[in-house]
Design a protein around this motif. Structure first.
Motif, short mmCIF file in Angstrom:
data_model
loop_
_atom_site.label_atom_id
_atom_site.label_comp_id
_atom_site.label_asym_id
_atom_site.label_seq_id
_atom_site.Cartn_x
_atom_site.Cartn_y
_atom_site.Cartn_z
N THR A 182 0.84 -1.19 0.00
CA THR A 182 0.00 0.00 0.00
C THR A 182 0.88 1.25 0.00
O THR A 182 1.78 1.38 0.83
N PRO A 183 0.66 2.20 -0.91
CA PRO A 183 1.44 3.45 -0.89
C PRO A 183 1.20 4.21 0.41
O PRO A 183 0.08 4.28 0.91
N ILE A 184 2.26 4.76 0.97
CA ILE A 184 2.19 5.46 2.25
C ILE A 184 2.42 6.96 2.03
O ILE A 184 3.34 7.37 1.32
N GLY A 262 -6.44 4.39 -2.64
CA GLY A 262 -5.59 3.21 -2.50
C GLY A 262 -4.39 3.41 -1.62
O GLY A 262 -3.66 2.47 -1.33
N ALA A 263 -4.12 4.66 -1.17
CA ALA A 263 -2.97 4.95 -0.32
C ALA A 263 -3.40 5.02 1.14
O ALA A 263 -4.59 5.08 1.46
N HIS A 264 -2.42 5.00 2.02
CA HIS A 264 -2.68 5.09 3.45
C HIS A 264 -1.85 6.25 4.00
O HIS A 264 -0.67 6.40 3.67
N ALA A 265 -2.46 7.09 4.84
CA ALA A 265 -1.79 8.28 5.38
C ALA A 265 -1.38 8.04 6.83
O ALA A 265 -2.18 7.56 7.64
N VAL A 266 -0.12 8.34 7.13
CA VAL A 266 0.35 8.38 8.51
C VAL A 266 0.45 9.85 8.89
O VAL A 266 1.21 10.61 8.29
N MET A 267 -0.34 10.27 9.88
CA MET A 267 -0.43 11.68 10.23
C MET A 267 0.29 11.94 11.55
O MET A 267 -0.06 11.39 12.60
N LEU A 268 1.33 12.79 11.49
CA LEU A 268 2.06 13.19 12.68
C LEU A 268 1.35 14.37 13.32
O LEU A 268 1.07 15.37 12.65
N CYS A 269 1.06 14.27 14.61
CA CYS A 269 0.36 15.33 15.33
C CYS A 269 0.81 15.34 16.78
O CYS A 269 1.48 14.40 17.25
N ASP A 270 0.46 16.39 17.50
CA ASP A 270 0.84 16.48 18.91
C ASP A 270 -0.10 15.61 19.75
O ASP A 270 -0.98 14.92 19.21
N GLN A 271 0.09 15.67 21.06
CA GLN A 271 -0.67 14.80 21.95
C GLN A 271 -1.83 15.52 22.63
O GLN A 271 -2.12 15.29 23.81
N ALA A 272 -2.48 16.42 21.89
CA ALA A 272 -3.66 17.09 22.43
C ALA A 272 -4.74 16.08 22.77
O ALA A 272 -4.81 14.99 22.19
N ALA A 285 -10.44 4.83 7.90
CA ALA A 285 -9.68 3.61 7.66
C ALA A 285 -8.36 3.88 6.95
O ALA A 285 -7.42 3.07 7.06
N ASN A 286 -8.24 4.98 6.23
CA ASN A 286 -7.01 5.24 5.47
C ASN A 286 -6.07 6.22 6.18
O ASN A 286 -5.19 6.80 5.57
N ILE A 287 -6.26 6.40 7.51
CA ILE A 287 -5.40 7.30 8.27
C ILE A 287 -4.94 6.60 9.55
O ILE A 287 -5.74 5.95 10.24
N THR A 288 -3.67 6.73 9.86
CA THR A 288 -3.10 6.27 11.12
C THR A 288 -2.41 7.45 11.80
O THR A 288 -1.63 8.17 11.15
#
Length: 305
Positions: A182-184, A262-272, A285-288
């Motif tokens: 899966t494309p990231i 068809g891609a999956h996103a890894v999202m960097l965020c703070d700990q709010a 489903a397509n975001i982590t």
């Protein structure tokens, strides 16, 4: 008329000295070269000196300098002046000290003022100068006064370095449930409040008085939710009246629609609190989500946006 001076050096003719003078940018040296040229032409000492703006004794001294050192002997020499208060190594140490900043427990200050540096220079180098001199030294060291970026006292640089060093392994761990091949996409997300709170304004009042007024506490705010994918050059943003899980769900839905099919996103965020996956947060489903270390704004590209 004075007696002609004896020039023992015959490296150049009078014409050559005049040609050299025409190319020189050193005004005093030019006058000296022209005076020597006049002497070589057989001009009397008094006349040669008067024509070049000097007295006979000064001309005689320059003739001796020319005999000893040639044309270079006629160059202007700057005075070495007083010996510097600080050596080059001490200046380098001072610059490093200013850039590093004070240690509150050791220096009892949280920022360097000229008075603090003045005292520190006295302790370190036994050199005592005025505060204005310290300011001149800082400018000579290519330092200037800038508005600093605030940091949280609980910031952990070691945790930031560990996050960057182990980013690949953290990414693999976060994507364990993702299908192979899966494309990231890497996304960065953050929020910002927009609004102005009331404050006290200046009013006209008698000189020497201390007037009183009610502060206008009426205000409203909007919250900008933004996210970017630097690799693709795309983003997703919404404006919400509050920062909470409901607003975050709306933003996640907007980001999910921007992810390539068809891609999956890894999202960097703070700990709010509204970024926590438990409770009311509905994660597409397509975001982590990949949380950043606490108080590490430098690791979030969205902070600059």
């Amino acid at each position: 008329m004075g007696q002609a001076l004896a020039i023992t050096r015959m490296d150049h003719t009078a014409s050559e000295l005049r040609a050299i003078a025409g190319k020189s940018s050193d005004g005093p040296q030019i006058r000296r070269l022209l005076a020597i040229a006049r002497v070589l032409d057989g001009d009397a000492r008094t006349h040669a000196a008067e024509q070049t703006g000097m007295d006979r004794q000064t001309l005689r001294d320059w003739v001796h300098r020319y005999n000893d050192g040639g044309i270079d002997g006629l160059k202007s020499r700057s005075s070495p002046g007083r010996e510097p208060f600080l050596t080059e190594s001490q200046k380098a140490e001072l610059k490093a000290l200013v850039i590093e900043g004070p240690t509150p427990e050791r220096h009892n200050v949280v920022r360097w003022r000229l008075a603090d540096l003045q005292a520190e220079i006295g302790r370190r180098f036994s050199v005592h100068v005025h505060r204005s001199t310290v300011g001149k030294w800082l400018h000579q060291l290519k330092l200037t006064r800038l508005q600093p970026r605030p940091i949280h006292p609980k910031k952990d640089p070691a945790a930031e370095e560990a996050f960057k060093r182990n980013f690949s392994s953290r990414l693999k761990e976060a994507l364990l449930d993702c299908a192979a091949g899966t494309p990231i996409e890497i996304w960065f997300q953050d929020e910002a409040r927009v609004g102005q709170k009331g404050t006290h304004a200046y009013i006209w009042a008698p000189v020497g008085s201390r007037p009183r007024m009610v502060r206008d506490n009426r205000h409203d705010s909007a919250y900008l939710f933004g996210a970017i994918c630097p690799a693709r050059g795309v983003g997703a943003a919404i404006i919400m009246p509050a920062a909470n899980a409901q607003a975050m769900n709306e933003h996640l839905a907007e980001i999910s629609a921007r992810v390539m099919p068809g891609a999956h996103a890894v999202m960097l965020c703070d700990q709010a609190g509204w970024h926590q996956t438990g409770g009311k947060l509905r994660l597409p489903a397509n975001i982590t989500l990949l949380p950043l270390p606490a108080y590490s704004t430098e690791l979030n590209s969205m902070e600059n946006v």
